[in-house]
Design a protein around this motif. Structure first.
Motif, PDB file in Angstrom:
ATOM      1  N   ILE A 100       0.859  -1.197   0.000  1.00 55.40           N
ATOM      2  CA  ILE A 100       0.000   0.000   0.000  1.00 55.40           C
ATOM      3  C   ILE A 100       0.890   1.240   0.000  1.00 55.40           C
ATOM      4  CG2 ILE A 100      -1.679   1.299   1.398  1.00 55.40           C
ATOM      5  CD1 ILE A 100      -2.761  -1.418   2.316  1.00 55.40           C
ATOM      6  N   GLN A 101       0.482   2.213  -0.785  1.00 59.29           N
ATOM      7  CA  GLN A 101       1.307   3.434  -0.941  1.00 59.29           C
ATOM      8  C   GLN A 101       0.911   4.474   0.097  1.00 59.29           C
ATOM      9  OE1 GLN A 101       3.773   3.014  -3.280  1.00 59.29           O
ATOM     10  NE2 GLN A 101       2.758   1.018  -3.239  1.00 59.29           N
ATOM     11  N   PHE A 102       1.640   4.506   1.168  1.00 62.91           N
ATOM     12  CA  PHE A 102       1.404   5.498   2.221  1.00 62.91           C
ATOM     13  C   PHE A 102       2.042   6.829   1.808  1.00 62.91           C
ATOM     14  CE2 PHE A 102      -0.311   3.465   6.088  1.00 62.91           C
ATOM     15  CZ  PHE A 102      -0.438   2.167   5.612  1.00 62.91           C
ATOM     16  N   PRO A 103       1.645   7.924   2.432  1.00 61.86           N
ATOM     17  CA  PRO A 103       2.278   9.206   2.096  1.00 61.86           C
ATOM     18  C   PRO A 103       3.784   9.187   2.367  1.00 61.86           C
ATOM     19  CG  PRO A 103       0.244   9.582   3.312  1.00 61.86           C
ATOM     20  CD  PRO A 103       0.504   8.109   3.344  1.00 61.86           C
ATOM     21  N   HIS A 104       4.488  10.057   1.691  1.00 61.82           N
ATOM     22  CA  HIS A 104       5.947  10.113   1.666  1.00 61.82           C
ATOM     23  C   HIS A 104       6.601  10.037   3.048  1.00 61.82           C
ATOM     24  CE1 HIS A 104       9.971  11.713   0.827  1.00 61.82           C
ATOM     25  NE2 HIS A 104       9.747  12.637   1.729  1.00 61.82           N
ATOM     26  N   ILE A 105       6.036  10.748   4.018  1.00 66.55           N
ATOM     27  CA  ILE A 105       6.695  10.886   5.319  1.00 66.55           C
ATOM     28  C   ILE A 105       6.814   9.548   6.051  1.00 66.55           C
ATOM     29  CG2 ILE A 105       4.673  11.389   6.782  1.00 66.55           C
ATOM     30  CD1 ILE A 105       6.366  13.712   7.991  1.00 66.55           C
ATOM     31  N   TRP A 106       6.028   8.558   5.626  1.00 63.07           N
ATOM     32  CA  TRP A 106       6.080   7.247   6.266  1.00 63.07           C
ATOM     33  C   TRP A 106       7.372   6.492   5.947  1.00 63.07           C
ATOM     34  CZ3 TRP A 106       1.950   4.531   8.986  1.00 63.07           C
ATOM     35  CH2 TRP A 106       0.821   5.338   9.218  1.00 63.07           C
TER      36      TRP A 106
END
Lengths: 595, 206
Positions: A100-106
């Motif tokens: 799953i593509q979480f937001p960048h900061i993850w």
């Protein structure tokens, strides 16, 4: 009327009164039905005033190949940054966690309690995101309150849970600095009329507030002995024998006596240490950070004079100052600092440390089953230099527009402001920075909180719900965002969820003319779900899902739950298929029963 | 066979009967058919001003500070945005110094808290604050003595039924029956009895 008629009327009248009692009893029993016998803990983390969550926990691109239309506003990382104004490019970056593509900061780490750091992605281990929920109604306060009481004016999830709970405190409402009645913390409504404990902005020390009523002053100890308690019990039983209030009154008295014996103040030293722990995490998450693609390089503020090409909106209207320069706008000010990272050097999220500290105590010490926490935005931003629109002159010459100061001396210095989560007047840059750092702080606190729940062996029996009233829909220009009421998302975290998972469909790009900014790209607008008769998710579905997990009746029983609980393993799994970004079709609106 | 007149009367009576029956049966359903909370006279507890006023009457002027700290300042536990009593008493020019006379509690010109509910059902914090207040008032000699004297008793008065009733009527002035609980307790002190009566909830219902 004769005697026979009088008897008829009288007997039906009596039947009416009997029904009155029966109905009242049924009502209080209605919300007591439970699908399992053990009551769970519920923590609702309400990010107040709908901050932009695309840098936070909103999954706009569930899979690598999900259809995604970029938007100038919806960005969560710098792809490059140079010197001077507007010399940067923002992008929507992702972090692959479990496919799953979480937001960048993850991709990066957050501060860990006691020192050092830890991967933010650990938060995804028990994470279920529900996206694309149509809140139908617009408005911050009504939707905030609906997060706990989904049917406006009706009973709340925290209220239903409290009625079933035998713990000393009924629902705890941590309003923080927000106006209590306008937030989820003010929506507590129990079928049996229980009263929540409200810790509003007038309370300085949360533990002291909870402990104070039960601290026994030394001179009165001789009265508070066993004999006194026995006399009071017997007296109350007699005086209240015919009172409908008897049950509640007796229950409160017993719980108050338990709290006096328990002596909550004995843990005040421990509470101070826990508070300092969370405060330290928050400070390290907000101030002088070095997050790659976010705060690892100098971020120049607006610098005038500045020139650019003339632009027009889709409807042909000319751009205004806020449309050209809005990237650097925060409320009424345009930020001019040489390095915008500096404005976060003393940043705070007021009351957040106390909120997490008292929440940890409450669940660990089994003082309540329900906590609603209302979280404010990033505050105490120290801006070195800023100017307002009245001090900016805009001149159009040919195909160029030029900006300069009306009076350079009118530049304001050493301003203190805060990020407005309701970012109608905050630009893409200030929104992206503030919301990224806010999530850094919140996720750091959440990870520590979860660690403590695991240590106390109650994580499997605790549901954490992170949400806002609705998402944000970007404006056509960089001047700000609007309310995205058709795209609410909720994040559920529980030990019994095998994460990460994401459900709920959104449009990759919506051409709905009712949108504030049609065709503005992928921002999270809800799309139909096959298993819901091709309707979008509504908040009643989320409320029913939460109640399913908590093992209580739903205040919105007509809306299906989106999850099921395995009867053996108790694992929580979705009832609808994995999240998709769907193509917008006009027929979607014809088929949807909610159109 | 009924005459026409009697038949008409019967039809009217039946119609009225069904109308009344419908109203009687539907009214409780209409009242309880939704999930909204209804304030009931037997559940609505007095707000902070009501509680403070009653306790000051029983324990005297010396109780003001204790009542300020433990009742009047606990807005969210007891409810009560502001005190309307001051407005009335100003016009009446009572001239007596009552706790609610403080300007900061007045409606319209004081520090009224409009966000506070007028009535709050009892919760554990309210119960705790009240118990603590009762203990403090009974422990303080001046306030205890005031209450005892108001009941027409002395510290050494016998625990007879009539004396117990006098004490009971401080909080329950219309009570006719003496609770058995007061008679059954062994060697109670007047402080114990006064404290228990103070802590019992039901006098708080206006």
């Amino acid at each position: 009327m004769d005697r026979r008629d009088l008897l008829k009327f009288g007997s039906f009248g009596a039947a009416g009164f009997l029904l009155e009692g029966l109905a009242g009893g049924i009502l209080s029993e209605l919300y007591g039905a439970s699908t399992n016998t053990s009551l769970k803990n519920y923590l609702l983390v309400n990010l107040f005033m709908a901050p932009a969550r695309w840098p936070m926990d909103q999954i706009l691109k569930p899979e690598r190949n999900s259809s995604f239309y970029p938007n100038p506003f919806i960005k969560n990382k710098f792809s490059n940054i140079g010197a001077g104004s507007f010399n940067f490019e923002l992008d929507y970056g992702t972090s692959d966690i479990g496919g799953i593509q979480f937001p960048h900061i993850w991709n990066y780490e957050v501060p860990r309690a006691g020192g050092g750091s830890r991967p933010m992605r650990e938060l995804a281990d028990h994470f279920l995101a529900i996206r694309g929920c149509n809140m139908i109604l617009d408005g911050h306060f009504i939707n905030n309150r609906r997060l706990d009481a989904p049917d406006p004016g009706g009973v709340s999830i925290s209220g239903i849970l409290s009625d079933l709970s035998d713990r000393p405190y009924s629902g705890i409402s941590l309003a923080g600095i927000t106006p209590y009645m306008n937030s989820a913390a003010g929506a507590f409504n129990s079928p049996n009329g229980k009263t929540p404990v409200i810790l509003g902005n007038e309370v300085k020390d949360y533990l002291q507030y909870l402990a104070n009523p039960f601290s026994v002053a030394a001179p009165t100890k001789d009265i508070s002995q066993k004999a006194g308690r026995e006399l009071l019990t017997n007296l109350m039983n007699e005086l209240g024998a015919n009172s409908r209030y008897f049950k509640t009154s007796n229950s409160n008295r017993k719980k108050a006596e338990e709290m006096m014996i328990y002596g909550l103040e004995k843990i005040s030293t421990e509470y101070s240490a826990i508070f300092m722990k969370y405060q330290n995490l928050i400070n390290r998450s907000l101030r002088k950070t070095n997050i790659k693609g976010v705060t690892d390089k100098v971020i120049p503020g607006l610098s005038l004079p500045f020139s650019t090409s003339v632009k027009r909106k889709e409807n042909g209207n000319a751009y205004k100052i806020e449309d050209y320069l809005g990237t650097y706008r925060e409320r009424d000010e345009y930020l001019l600092d040489n390095d915008l990272r500096g404005i976060f050097d003393a940043a705070e999220i007021y009351e957040l440390a106390q909120q997490f500290a008292i929440s940890e105590i409450i669940f660990k010490e089994k003082l309540s089953h329900s906590i609603v926490m209302t979280v404010g935005g990033v505050a105490n931003l120290k801006v070195g230099r800023a100017t307002d629109e009245e001090n900016i002159v805009m001149k159009t010459i040919g195909d160029k527009v030029h900006f300069s100061y009306k009076d350079p001396k009118a530049i304001r210095k050493n301003l203190v402001t805060d990020h407005d989560p309701d970012s109608h007047e905050a630009g893409s840059l200030t929104t992206f920075l503030s919301c990224s750092l806010a999530w850094n702080a919140i996720s750091s606190c959440l990870l520590e909180y979860i660690d403590q729940l695991k240590k106390a062996k109650i994580f499997d029996d605790t549901l954490i719900h992170v949400t806002t009233e609705f998402e944000r829909e970007p404006a056509e220009t960089d001047s700000g965002t609007h309310h995205g009421v058709t795209g609410h998302s909720s994040t559920l975290i529980c030990g019994k969820i095998e994460g990460p998972q994401v459900i709920g469909n959104i449009y990759d790009i919506s051409h709905d003319p009712n949108d504030v900014t049609p065709s503005c790209g992928t921002w999270g607008k809800g799309a139909p779900v096959a298993e819901l008769d091709h309707n979008e998710i509504v908040y009643g579905n989320i409320a029913s899902s939460i109640c399913k997990i908590l093992g209580i009746s739903s205040p919105t029983p007509a809306s299906k739950s989106l999850v099921r609980i395995d009867p053996n393993s108790k694992k929580i799994t979705p009832l609808i298929s994995k999240a998709k970004n769907v193509k917008f079709k006009k027929t979607h609106f014809k088929n949807s029963k909610r159109s | 066979m009924l005459s026409l007149k009697k038949r008409i009367l019967k039809i009217q009576k039946d119609r009225n009967f069904f109308l009344v029956m419908t109203l009687l049966l539907c009214s409780p359903l209409a009242v309880y058919g939704n999930s909204k909370k209804i304030y009931r006279a037997d559940r609505r507890m007095g707000d902070r001003f009501y509680i403070a006023s009653r306790l000051q009457r029983i324990f005297g002027a010396e109780s003001s500070k204790t009542l300020e700290e433990n009742i009047l300042s606990k807005v969210r536990a007891f409810g009560g945005a502001c005190s309307p009593y001051n407005v009335i008493s100003e016009f009446q020019k009572e001239g007596k110094k009552r706790i609610n006379h403080h300007t900061k509690y007045r409606c319209y010109s004081g520090l009224a808290d409009s966000k506070v509910e007028p009535f709050i059902d009892a919760g554990i914090l309210r119960t705790g604050h009240l118990h603590k207040t009762c203990d403090l008032l009974v422990a303080k000699q001046q306030t205890y003595q005031f209450a005892i004297n108001l009941a027409g008793l002395g510290s050494n008065s016998a625990k007879s039924d009539s004396n117990l009733k006098k004490m009971l009527r401080l909080f329950y002035p219309h009570s006719k029956k003496l609770p058995l609980a007061l008679k059954k307790v062994k060697n109670p002190s007047w402080k114990l009895i006064l404290s228990s009566l103070c802590k019992s909830d039901y006098w708080q219902i206006p």
